[in-house]
Design an enzyme around this catalytic site. Structure first.
Site, PDB file in Angstrom:
ATOM      1  N   PRO A  33     -36.805 -26.619  17.062  1.00 49.27           N
ATOM      2  CG  PRO A  33     -36.427 -25.558  15.055  1.00 49.27           C
ATOM      3  CD  PRO A  33     -36.430 -26.919  15.693  1.00 49.27           C
ATOM      4  CG  HIS A  34     -40.967 -26.369  21.303  1.00 51.11           C
ATOM      5  ND1 HIS A  34     -42.226 -26.264  21.843  1.00 51.11           N
ATOM      6  CD2 HIS A  34     -40.685 -27.694  21.272  1.00 51.11           C
ATOM      7  CE1 HIS A  34     -42.682 -27.472  22.151  1.00 51.11           C
ATOM      8  NE2 HIS A  34     -41.764 -28.362  21.805  1.00 51.11           N
ATOM      9  CG  ASP A  35     -43.992 -23.243  22.644  1.00 48.48           C
ATOM     10  OD1 ASP A  35     -45.003 -23.221  23.350  1.00 48.48           O
ATOM     11  OD2 ASP A  35     -43.197 -24.206  22.655  1.00 48.48           O
ATOM     12  CB  CYS A  64     -35.252 -21.561  18.928  1.00 42.05           C
ATOM     13  SG  CYS A  64     -36.216 -22.073  17.488  1.00 42.05           S
TER      14      CYS A  64
END
Length: 568
Positions: free
Chosen positions: A349-351, A326
């Protein structure tokens, strides 16, 4: 047919040479930049020569902290550097101050159930289905960038790229089969459906793949994938990439090979419940497998949609390039799932995603990297009560300026790197985890301050039970503009058990501060008994006297240090 394909390639090339722009695309806002790492007052991040980056291309930096590891330095702590203080003060602390601590309130995940999710399903009004050009929708702009994927769709469809558009309400696979020619979408066996074009669930629409669907197949041959801008429900069903030519799933072969995928854009909701989702994704932007993502930085101000969200509950995810990804998502719940044998990451999950709940999942067999990782300013989230084992690198990772996260009640074991790793992420709580039989450290903390480790149990890890260190990342290829770092570390270790770890119970070097209290040290592997390394080893007699005889907190701080010295 060859002449037709050649003409299509020429036509697509002409479009790409014009940038593929419609009038609205030409008026996009300037790209946003990630905010800098928040550290203590006066601290300055280390910057170096930055790599060039395209803010709309998240493939420009899909690395993580493990790519910068100096694997040769961590058995004997960090080698001496000019910035290393010459002496440390070891003193006693105040036990009450360390014990007067409120444990975190773990979210009640029991409310995230199938019945609660299905209350969000709107079955009326009926939706509309049509086939139209991919070029007419800005939501497909991310698939027409410099990697020229528009050519991919044209080649696979043998036509100008087309899309199945769902709008205006509720639609099921049977509705699609009734509304469309078999060349676009078909029920090939009772309950088995094949999509032969990309599908766009538009704002205000719902695609419901329910328990009457045995298998929902996305045709690799025809370049099918799902774009969700509304609501996507996959409930008690199965969705997978499908190789029609060979009548089999699209098992992973090479990261560059197209495979179908799902991406849910800004403003969307995604629910996957008691389902199997497999054989999706490859190494291309937002095509990782199962993605919940805000639009790209230049497109988001034009689309003006809120953060995407979703619940993934009690499902199985395997053989996906990423089991989950994500970007700038909020309030996503990932509960009770099994992620196994995914390729690069299990859960990623990312940035700038935030307020995530990752709970009660089992993650194992990730082939390239970590089981669970949150990376680049993923804040205010919970990683709770998961089991992560037999992954190629670490079981759980917090990475790249992700702050105010709680890592609690997890079990990580037999991972080929660490049980839990913290890279450049301050203000992290690691509480009541069991980390055992990992091939490197039980818990490792790099370049991070205000990290609390409370009541953890580290048993039989190959190196240290707990390992803290700084590392200079200047010459590692890290994008220092996007991901600056601070070569400082501070930790508080209270309670728990450190048992029979290969390099000793705790290793730390060059700390800004270290507090250790009420830690049960048992069954050292060394014949000489308990043996510390790093700063604790240099002051071992005094440390053990305070910990064992006086039963007081140990406080370790450098004699004299300035922020400017620590940040060189």
């Amino acid at each position: 047919m060859a002449l037709k394909s050649a003409c299509l390639v020429v036509a697509i090339s002409a479009l790409l040479s014009l940038g593929g722009n419609h009038a609205a695309w030409a008026a996009q806002a300037a790209p946003r930049h990630a905010p800098s790492h928040a550290a203590g007052a006066g601290d300055k991040p280390v910057h170096g020569k930055s790599q060039a980056e395209d803010p709309d291309d998240d493939m420009a930096d899909q690395t993580d902290g493990s790519d910068e590891d100096n694997q040769g330095t961590d058995t004997n702590a960090v080698a001496a550097t000019d910035s290393k203080p010459k002496a440390y003060i070891v003193s006693t602390g105040v036990a009450k101050a360390l014990m007067d601590w409120q444990s975190p309130r773990i979210p009640d995940v029991s409310r995230y159930t199938e019945s609660a999710a299905m209350q969000n399903l709107r079955r009326t009004p009926a939706g509309h289905v049509r086939v139209g050009s991919m070029l007419e929708q800005m939501s497909f702009k991310n698939f027409m960038g410099r990697d020229e994927r528009l050519r991919e769709w044209a080649k696979r469809q043998s036509s100008m790229p087309q899309v199945i558009f769902i709008s205006g309400g509720y639609v099921t696979p049977r509705d699609l089969a009734r509304a469309l020619p078999r060349q676009y979408f078909a029920e090939t066996q009772p309950g088995v459906f094949v999509a032969r074009l990309p599908i766009d669930v538009q704002p205000g629409a719902t695609l419901h793949i329910g328990k009457d669907v045995k298998d929902f197949r996305l045709s690799m041959d025809r370049g099918a994938f799902i774009v969700n801008e509304g609501d996507l429900f996959i409930d008690q069903s199965r969705l997978e990439g499908w190789d029609e030519a060979n009548d089999k799933p699209t098992w992973f072969v090479d990261e560059k090979d197209f495979r179908p995928f799902i991406v849910s854009w800004g403003g969307s909701r995604t629910y996957m419940i008691h389902s199997v989702v497999a054989h999706l994704g490859y190494a291309a932007s937002k095509a990782y497998g199962i993605s919940i993502s805000q639009f790209s930085p230049s497109l988001a101000p034009v689309m003006k949609r809120g953060a995407p969200t979703g619940w993934l509950l009690n499902s199985e995810f395997f053989d996906n390039w990423y089991g989950f990804y994500c970007y700038e998502a909020e309030d996503v719940v990932i509960r009770g799932n099994t992620y196994h044998d995914n390729i690069k990451y299990g859960i990623d999950p990312h940035d700038r995603s935030r307020r995530l709940v990752i709970a009660q999942n089992t993650v194992y067999g990730t082939r390239i990297k970590h089981g669970i990782i949150v990376s680049r300013e993923v804040n205010e989230s919970w990683i709770v009560d998961n089991t992560s084992f037999d992954n190629t690198l670490s079981g759980i990772v917090v990475d790249r300026s992700s702050m105010h996260n709680v890592i609690a009640l997890n079990k990580t074991y037999q991972n080929k790197s660490d049980g839990i790793t913290i890279y450049e992420s301050p203000n992290t709580l690691i509480w009541r985890n069991l980390v055992t039989a990992n091939n490197r450290h039980g818990i490792r903390v790099r370049n991070s301050i205000d990290v609390q480790l409370r009541d953890n149990v580290a048993v039989g890890n190959a190196l240290s039970g707990i390992y803290g260190h700084i590392e200079n990342l200047n010459d590692t290829g890290r994008n220092l503009k996007l991901d600056p770092f601070h070569p400082i570390i501070s930790m508080t270790v209270v309670g728990g058990k450190l048992v029979s770890n290969g390099s000793g119970p705790i290793t730390i070097d060059q700390p800004l501060s270290l507090e250790v209290y009420d830690v049960d040290l048992r069954e050292p592997r060394r014949n000489l008994g308990i043996h510390f390394t790093g700063v604790l080893g240099e002051n071992q007699e005094k440390v053990l006297d305070i910990m064992v005889r006086q039963k007081l907190p140990v406080v370790v701080k450098p004699e004299a240090i300035s922020v400017s010295t620590a940040s060189k």
